[in-house]
Design a protein around this motif. Sequence first.
Motif, PDB file in Angstrom:
ATOM      1  N   ARG A  53    -102.496 -93.799 -11.230  1.00  0.00           N
ATOM      2  CA  ARG A  53    -102.033 -93.392  -9.899  1.00  0.00           C
ATOM      3  C   ARG A  53    -101.009 -94.409  -9.430  1.00  0.00           C
ATOM      4  O   ARG A  53    -101.159 -95.603  -9.686  1.00  0.00           O
ATOM      5  CB  ARG A  53    -103.182 -93.350  -8.892  1.00  0.00           C
ATOM      6  CG  ARG A  53    -104.140 -92.198  -9.062  1.00  0.00           C
ATOM      7  CD  ARG A  53    -105.286 -92.295  -8.061  1.00  0.00           C
ATOM      8  NE  ARG A  53    -104.813 -92.275  -6.689  1.00  0.00           N
ATOM      9  CZ  ARG A  53    -104.668 -91.155  -5.966  1.00  0.00           C
ATOM     10  NH1 ARG A  53    -104.973 -89.986  -6.499  1.00  0.00           N
ATOM     11  NH2 ARG A  53    -104.236 -91.193  -4.724  1.00  0.00           N
ATOM     12  N   ARG A  56    -100.059 -97.463  -3.526  1.00  0.00           N
ATOM     13  CA  ARG A  56     -99.826 -96.926  -2.195  1.00  0.00           C
ATOM     14  C   ARG A  56    -100.086 -98.002  -1.140  1.00  0.00           C
ATOM     15  O   ARG A  56    -100.938 -98.870  -1.337  1.00  0.00           O
ATOM     16  CB  ARG A  56    -100.747 -95.723  -1.923  1.00  0.00           C
ATOM     17  CG  ARG A  56    -100.329 -94.451  -2.646  1.00  0.00           C
ATOM     18  CD  ARG A  56     -99.082 -93.863  -1.997  1.00  0.00           C
ATOM     19  NE  ARG A  56     -98.592 -92.676  -2.696  1.00  0.00           N
ATOM     20  CZ  ARG A  56     -97.625 -92.703  -3.590  1.00  0.00           C
ATOM     21  NH1 ARG A  56     -97.049 -93.849  -3.910  1.00  0.00           N
ATOM     22  NH2 ARG A  56     -97.203 -91.593  -4.158  1.00  0.00           N
ATOM     23  N   HIS A  89     -93.942 -88.181   3.391  1.00  0.00           N
ATOM     24  CA  HIS A  89     -95.034 -88.362   2.434  1.00  0.00           C
ATOM     25  C   HIS A  89     -94.772 -87.569   1.157  1.00  0.00           C
ATOM     26  O   HIS A  89     -95.013 -88.065   0.040  1.00  0.00           O
ATOM     27  CB  HIS A  89     -96.350 -87.925   3.080  1.00  0.00           C
ATOM     28  CG  HIS A  89     -97.558 -88.203   2.239  1.00  0.00           C
ATOM     29  ND1 HIS A  89     -97.939 -89.479   1.882  1.00  0.00           N
ATOM     30  CD2 HIS A  89     -98.462 -87.358   1.664  1.00  0.00           C
ATOM     31  CE1 HIS A  89     -99.031 -89.415   1.132  1.00  0.00           C
ATOM     32  NE2 HIS A  89     -99.361 -88.149   0.982  1.00  0.00           N
ATOM     33  N   ASN A  93     -94.119 -89.253  -2.698  1.00  0.00           N
ATOM     34  CA  ASN A  93     -94.743 -88.779  -3.928  1.00  0.00           C
ATOM     35  C   ASN A  93     -93.709 -88.276  -4.921  1.00  0.00           C
ATOM     36  O   ASN A  93     -93.874 -88.446  -6.134  1.00  0.00           O
ATOM     37  CB  ASN A  93     -95.754 -87.680  -3.603  1.00  0.00           C
ATOM     38  CG  ASN A  93     -97.081 -88.222  -3.137  1.00  0.00           C
ATOM     39  OD1 ASN A  93     -97.989 -88.463  -3.926  1.00  0.00           O
ATOM     40  ND2 ASN A  93     -97.208 -88.439  -1.834  1.00  0.00           N
ATOM     41  N   ASP A  96     -92.267 -91.030  -7.037  1.00  0.00           N
ATOM     42  CA  ASP A  96     -93.161 -91.405  -8.129  1.00  0.00           C
ATOM     43  C   ASP A  96     -93.226 -90.339  -9.214  1.00  0.00           C
ATOM     44  O   ASP A  96     -93.304 -90.667 -10.406  1.00  0.00           O
ATOM     45  CB  ASP A  96     -94.560 -91.684  -7.573  1.00  0.00           C
ATOM     46  CG  ASP A  96     -94.630 -92.999  -6.818  1.00  0.00           C
ATOM     47  OD1 ASP A  96     -93.988 -93.965  -7.258  1.00  0.00           O
ATOM     48  OD2 ASP A  96     -95.319 -93.063  -5.798  1.00  0.00           O
ATOM     49  N   ASP A 150    -104.057 -86.276   0.387  1.00  0.00           N
ATOM     50  CA  ASP A 150    -104.075 -86.937  -0.922  1.00  0.00           C
ATOM     51  C   ASP A 150    -104.043 -85.937  -2.071  1.00  0.00           C
ATOM     52  O   ASP A 150    -104.464 -86.252  -3.172  1.00  0.00           O
ATOM     53  CB  ASP A 150    -105.333 -87.823  -1.021  1.00  0.00           C
ATOM     54  CG  ASP A 150    -105.238 -88.840  -2.142  1.00  0.00           C
ATOM     55  OD1 ASP A 150    -104.106 -89.246  -2.472  1.00  0.00           O
ATOM     56  OD2 ASP A 150    -106.287 -89.230  -2.691  1.00  0.00           O
ATOM     57  N   TRP A 153    -100.778 -85.801  -5.663  1.00  0.00           N
ATOM     58  CA  TRP A 153    -100.759 -86.359  -7.019  1.00  0.00           C
ATOM     59  C   TRP A 153    -101.591 -85.516  -7.985  1.00  0.00           C
ATOM     60  O   TRP A 153    -101.620 -85.766  -9.186  1.00  0.00           O
ATOM     61  CB  TRP A 153    -101.212 -87.810  -7.015  1.00  0.00           C
ATOM     62  CG  TRP A 153    -100.786 -88.530  -8.246  1.00  0.00           C
ATOM     63  CD1 TRP A 153    -101.572 -88.957  -9.264  1.00  0.00           C
ATOM     64  CD2 TRP A 153     -99.444 -88.880  -8.626  1.00  0.00           C
ATOM     65  NE1 TRP A 153    -100.814 -89.547 -10.244  1.00  0.00           N
ATOM     66  CE2 TRP A 153     -99.504 -89.521  -9.876  1.00  0.00           C
ATOM     67  CE3 TRP A 153     -98.196 -88.711  -8.016  1.00  0.00           C
ATOM     68  CZ2 TRP A 153     -98.365 -89.989 -10.533  1.00  0.00           C
ATOM     69  CZ3 TRP A 153     -97.062 -89.186  -8.664  1.00  0.00           C
ATOM     70  CH2 TRP A 153     -97.152 -89.808  -9.907  1.00  0.00           C
TER      71      TRP A 153
END
Length: 274
Positions: A53, A56, A89, A93, A96, A150, A153
């Motif tokens: 992961r 964060r 947000h 993500n 990444d 959340d 991911w």
Amino acid sequence: MQSGAAPATTLAAGAAAILATADPAAKAAASRTLAAAWSGRTMAVGRATPPVRPARPSRPTLHPPKAMPKRRAFGSQAGRIALLHALAHIELNAIDLGWDVIARFAAPELPREFFDDWVVVAAEEAHHFELLAGRLADLGAAYGDLPAHDGLWEAAAATAADLLARLAVVPLVLEARGLDVTPEMAARLERIGDLQTAALLQRIYRDEIGHVAIGLRWFEHLCQTRDLDPVAVFHDRVRRCFKGQLKPPFNHEARAAAGFPTRYYEPLAGSRLG
């Protein structure tokens, strides 16, 4: 690639370092630095092991998607802040996800142009985050002020072992969904007189058309090199690796601009997947 860290020796190592960077501003800045270094054409792709992961920050607090409060109407400043925070947000993500494709799937059989494209995607996502963070600041807020969900991911985790699945789900489902919903969000902002935020969303929208095109180009390239039917593979990977629905109405104009034919996504419309 924390601030002040030594320059990356390979693209994959730099990508993994960005994934391990928790601070959003530092992550975005490191993305620009690595993209510039890669553009010099002297860096090797290399190999690296990305984190399971990405790192964060301590804020925002992350909740399951179903536990998130209902978003307020755009008409109030609080509503626009909530919208911008949610989009920031998503873009964090997306940074990444762009670098994870590079770090996780770096392989000699992939041409350098594959990495060129995903560096562009990751760097543009970083710029989108910075634009949204700047607009939040204009409104007296900052990323981290509100909770976030959340679930973003999950797509990366579900496709971590299969590049075809990653390309099918992330650019061709999730980013393509952004093409469907962003024009109406921008139009609503224009109607309430927030032309600055509307223009920001339109800028992101134009870039995302390119991201969907990149995803499709490499998805079809991999299918062709493996003698696979790309539409059949898309349907298989989305059914197995994406939880949710492909929700119409679709923005056929934007999807067509990305070169994304209806035969990929229309047969899956409305079906419960995953």
